[in-house]
Design a protein around this motif. Sequence first.
Motif, short mmCIF file in Angstrom:
data_model
loop_
_atom_site.label_atom_id
_atom_site.label_comp_id
_atom_site.label_asym_id
_atom_site.label_seq_id
_atom_site.Cartn_x
_atom_site.Cartn_y
_atom_site.Cartn_z
N GLU A 597 -48.07 -14.91 -39.37
CA GLU A 597 -49.22 -15.55 -38.73
C GLU A 597 -50.50 -14.86 -39.15
OE1 GLU A 597 -49.46 -18.04 -36.51
OE2 GLU A 597 -47.32 -18.53 -36.53
N ARG A 599 -53.51 -12.82 -38.74
CA ARG A 599 -53.91 -11.80 -37.75
C ARG A 599 -55.42 -11.68 -37.74
NH1 ARG A 599 -49.91 -8.14 -36.10
NH2 ARG A 599 -47.90 -9.17 -36.31
N PRO A 600 -55.96 -11.41 -36.55
CA PRO A 600 -57.40 -11.19 -36.48
C PRO A 600 -57.76 -9.87 -37.13
CG PRO A 600 -56.39 -10.65 -34.42
CD PRO A 600 -55.31 -11.19 -35.28
N LEU A 604 -61.79 -6.34 -34.25
CA LEU A 604 -61.93 -7.25 -33.11
C LEU A 604 -60.88 -6.93 -32.05
CD1 LEU A 604 -63.39 -9.77 -32.04
CD2 LEU A 604 -61.62 -11.14 -33.13
N SER A 605 -59.66 -6.73 -32.51
CA SER A 605 -58.60 -6.44 -31.55
C SER A 605 -58.86 -5.13 -30.83
CB SER A 605 -57.25 -6.36 -32.28
OG SER A 605 -56.96 -7.62 -32.84
N PHE A 608 -61.48 -5.57 -28.17
CA PHE A 608 -60.96 -6.17 -26.94
C PHE A 608 -60.07 -5.20 -26.18
CE2 PHE A 608 -62.59 -10.23 -28.22
CZ PHE A 608 -62.74 -10.89 -27.00
N LEU A 611 -62.36 -3.35 -24.26
CA LEU A 611 -62.90 -4.19 -23.21
C LEU A 611 -61.97 -4.27 -22.00
CD1 LEU A 611 -65.56 -5.62 -23.26
CD2 LEU A 611 -64.41 -7.71 -23.96
N THR A 612 -60.66 -4.27 -22.27
CA THR A 612 -59.71 -4.36 -21.16
C THR A 612 -59.77 -3.11 -20.30
OG1 THR A 612 -58.01 -3.58 -22.67
CG2 THR A 612 -57.99 -5.93 -22.14
N VAL A 658 -42.39 2.18 -20.27
CA VAL A 658 -43.01 2.35 -21.59
C VAL A 658 -41.93 2.63 -22.65
CG1 VAL A 658 -44.54 3.80 -22.95
CG2 VAL A 658 -45.22 3.07 -20.68
N TRP A 661 -40.10 -0.40 -23.50
CA TRP A 661 -40.88 -1.22 -24.44
C TRP A 661 -40.76 -0.68 -25.86
CZ3 TRP A 661 -46.71 -0.68 -25.51
CH2 TRP A 661 -47.14 -1.73 -26.32
N THR B 40 -59.39 -8.16 -15.81
CA THR B 40 -58.60 -7.79 -16.99
C THR B 40 -57.89 -9.02 -17.57
OG1 THR B 40 -58.21 -5.67 -15.93
CG2 THR B 40 -56.83 -6.20 -17.82
N ILE B 43 -60.37 -11.07 -19.45
CA ILE B 43 -60.70 -10.56 -20.79
C ILE B 43 -59.61 -10.95 -21.80
CG2 ILE B 43 -60.86 -8.42 -22.13
CD1 ILE B 43 -62.37 -7.27 -19.72
N TYR B 47 -59.96 -13.17 -25.12
CA TYR B 47 -59.46 -12.74 -26.44
C TYR B 47 -58.65 -13.85 -27.08
CZ TYR B 47 -56.72 -10.19 -29.89
OH TYR B 47 -56.14 -9.78 -31.04
N VAL B 51 -59.38 -15.50 -30.66
CA VAL B 51 -58.56 -15.11 -31.81
C VAL B 51 -57.35 -16.02 -31.97
CG1 VAL B 51 -57.16 -13.25 -32.72
CG2 VAL B 51 -59.35 -12.76 -31.68
N PHE B 54 -51.44 -15.65 -31.02
CA PHE B 54 -50.29 -15.45 -31.89
C PHE B 54 -49.11 -14.73 -31.22
CE2 PHE B 54 -48.38 -12.18 -34.67
CZ PHE B 54 -47.22 -12.89 -34.87
N ILE B 132 -42.37 -6.01 -18.93
CA ILE B 132 -42.10 -5.16 -20.11
C ILE B 132 -41.00 -5.79 -20.94
CG2 ILE B 132 -41.13 -2.94 -20.80
CD1 ILE B 132 -43.88 -2.51 -19.98
#
Lengths: 701, 136
Positions: A597, A599-600, A604-605, A608, A611-612, A658, A661, B40, B43, B47, B51, B54, B132
Motif C-alpha cells: 500500500e 505509505r504516507p 507526516l506520520s 501525528f 499530536l496524539t 506491549v 503486541w 486523541t 486526532i 490522520y 493519509v 491503510f 492489543i
Amino acid sequence: MAARNLSGFLVLVLVIAICEAAFVFHPITDAHRSAALDLFTPLDGSFSSLEEAYEALRSFEILGIDKKPDIRSTTCHSVLETLGSSSSSPKDLYHALRVNGILKCEVKEELFEGIVLSLKAIVSSASSLLEFYYSIGSLALIKDQSSNANVLLSDAAGVFRSIKALSQSDGRWRYGSNNPESSTSAAGLAFKALAGVIALASSEIDQAMLGTLKNDISKLFDSVEKYDDGAFYFDEKVVEAHEHQGPLSTTASVVRGITALADVTSGNIKLPGDKILGLAKFFLGIGVPGDTKDFFNQIDSLASLENNRVSVPLILSLPATVLSLSKKDQLKVKVNTVLGSNSPPLTVKLVRASRSGSKDGSIIESQDLKFDKESDSHFLDLPKTVDVGKFVFVFEVVLHDSELEKVYATGGQTQVPVFITGFIKVENAEIAVLDSDLGSVESLKKLDFAGESIVLLSANHLQKLRLSFQLTTPLGLAFKPHQLVEKLVRLQVFLKLRHETKVDHIFVVGNSGKKFEILLDFLGLVEKFYYLSGSYDIELTVGDTVMENSFLKAIGKIELDLPEAPEKAPRPPLQPVDPYSRYGPKAEISHIFRAPEKRPPKELSLAFLGLTFVPLVGFLIGLLCLGVNFKNFPSSAVPATFAILFHLGIAAVLLLYVLFWLKLDLFTTLKVLGFLGAFLLFVGHRILSHLASSSAKLKSA
Amino acid sequence: MARSTGKDAQALFHSLRSAYAATPTNLKIIDLYVVFAVSTAFIQVAYMAFVGSFPFNSFLSGVLSCIGTAVLAVCLRIQVNKENKEFKLKLESIYRHKVLSGISADAERDLPAERAFADFVLCNLVLHLVIINFLG
C-alpha cells in the motif's frame, strides 16, 4: 534437409574410414593386458570352475602379467579334490590337470598312477570324440607333470585308428559314431587328440597314417573362409542351435589342433604360410573381446600360432596410416610376432606406392626402409614428389636369414592404405554480384580466408551471385575432386546461405577444371528462399580427408531484396526444436505479490504521533490545574504497600500487553495474565476495600 | 438583537461555568480524562482523513481504544456521581439483604466509589487485551 543429408554423408565417410583402418592389424598390446585383468576377476578368491581358472591363468601366463590375483591356495585345493575323487569325469580331470600344469600344486605320484590306470581304461573303451579328447589330453598332461607315471599307450595305433574312424571325407569330424553330423571344431579336437596319441605312443606311428592325416588337414583348409582384409577363419557349416559355436571358438579349436599336430610331427606336416598368417589376422582383427571365453580363445590361439614349430606369423603394422606432409612425418613400419615380441632381423621393402583407385604409375618403387633399433621400427622419409591423397603402399618383408623363411610366415606382399595429408592453399578467391541480363559485374570483392574480414554485398532477385576460388596442393597442382574419388571419400565444398530467421540453404560448389565456381541465380531461387528478403550470412565449407586445413568460414553477408510473397507461396519450414532444450533450465516462475500500500511520508506520520500526545499533555496540565494531589494515599505501611503493588500490577499487565503486541502469542499472554490478574485482584481488593472502609468511616464520623 | 443574543450566550456560558465549578474534583478528573480520550480519537480520525486508512485494523484499534475507555470513564462517572439518586435506588434492591441484616441502610446507600473504580480498571484491562490483540 540438406543439413541432415550432409551429416549422414559425413557419418558414412567416417564409417568407411574406420572400416579401412581395420585393414591394418596390430599385434597384442597393453590394451589386452589391462583388459585381461578386468575380465578375469575371481569371486571371493577363486573362479567358479577349474575351466575358468585355467582360462584366466593361461591368459595371464601368455600375456606375461605378473600382477595376477592370488588364487593359488583355493584353486590348488579344488585341483587336489578333483584329482582325488573317484567320480571325476575325464573332462574334470583334464581341466584340473591343466590348472595343475600352470600352478604346480603338490600332487602325490600315487594319485597320478591311479588316474593313469582309469584314464587308460577309458581310452580303450571310448567311443565318442570328446572321451578320447579329454582322456588322451589328460594323459598327455600327466606325462609332463609326473616323472614316474607310465602314461605311454601300448595300442597307440589302435586308438589312432578309432579316432580317425570318426573323420569325414571333407576333413571334418564327427563327435561320435552314432552322431552323423560333422563339425569343424570337432576336427580341431580330433587333431589335438591325435597329436596326444602320437606323443604318447610307445612305438612310432605308421607314416601312412600320418599321410592320411595330412590329407585331412589340407581338405579342412579347403573349407577355410576369407574376409576381404586377408583374414582366414573356420566356421561351422551346420549351425546347431543348442550347441552353436561361433567362428572364433571354431577357428581356435582348429588352430590348437593343427599346431599341436605340427609340433609332435616335427615338421612333417606342412601348413600353408599365408593361411597361418590369415588365421593370425583373424584373431588380431577381433580387437579386445569383452567375453572371457572369447578372450581366452583369442589369446591361446595366438600363443599356439606364435609358438608352433612350423610357421610363425609375422605381423606388419603401421603405427600411423595418416602421414602429414606439413609435419614431415616419416613412414614407419613395425614388424612383430602376433603377441608383440620382436621379429628376427629383416628388411622391410616398400615394393610400390600408388594412388588409390587410379591407374597411374606408382609414385615410389622398391625402396628399402631403414631400421631404427631404438624404436624397433623401420622407417622411410617420404620423397618430395609425394603429394596429398590416398595411397596404397605395398610392403614386403625379407628375412636376412633365408633359413628362417621356412619358420616365419610373412605372407608375401602386404597392402596398406595410407593417407598423406597436407596444407591446401586457397587462391584467387572472389565473390561477385552480377547483373542478370548483361552478365556485367556489379560489385566484385576479393576474399582473404586467412584474415577475419568479411564482405558486405547487396543484391536483388534479378541479379546473380558468383563465388570462385582455386585450391592448390603443396606441390602446386590443382586440387581436384576427381583426384580423390575413392568410394565416397571426396572433397566437399559447400556454400551455405543463412537467413536471419535461421532458415538456411546449402549449395554444392561445382568444379570446372582448375576452378571451383558457383553461380546463384536469385531469380530461380526466389521460391526456394521462401521470398524472405533481408540479410543472409554466407558460409563456405571446404573439407577433405587429406586436407589439413579444412575449414568452415563465414565469408560475409548479403542483403537480398526479393519480391513480395504471393498468396500461395510456400511457408518457410519451422525450425526444429533442439532436443537438448528439453533438459535445459525452464523459464523462471515469477511469483506475483500484492503491491504494498502507498505509505504516507514518514514526517507526516511522526507529526501525528506527536499530536496524539498533545491531549495527554493537556490532560496532565488539566490535572495540575484542578489541584490533584496524593493526599488520599494511604499513610500506614501495609495499605501503602498494597497500593504500590496494585499500581505495579496494573503497570505489569500493561507491559505484558506491549510484549504481546511485540512478540508474545495469545496463549503465553493469557497464561501470564492469569497469574497477574489473580495477583491484581488480591491486592486491588485489599487496597480498595481499605479505601472504602476509611471513606465510610469518614462519612459516619 | 444580535447583541442581546451574544449577551444571552455569554450569560448562559457563564452560568454553565459557575454551575460546573460546583462539581466535585474527582468528577472533574473523569471529565478531563474523557476529553483527553475523545480528543486523541479525534486526532487519529483526522490522520485517517488526511493519509488514508491503510493499516485499517490499527486505526480501528486506536480509535476504539479511545472511545471504549471514554465510555468506560463515563460509566465510572455515573456511578461515582453522588447526585445520581436514580442509580442508587436501583442498587437498593441489591443491597436489601444487607439492610435486613441490620447494617445501616443509609451508609450502604452510597455506592462505594472504589468498587466502581475497580470495575473501571478491570474493564479497561479486558478492553485493551482485545485492542492489543486486534492491533496486529
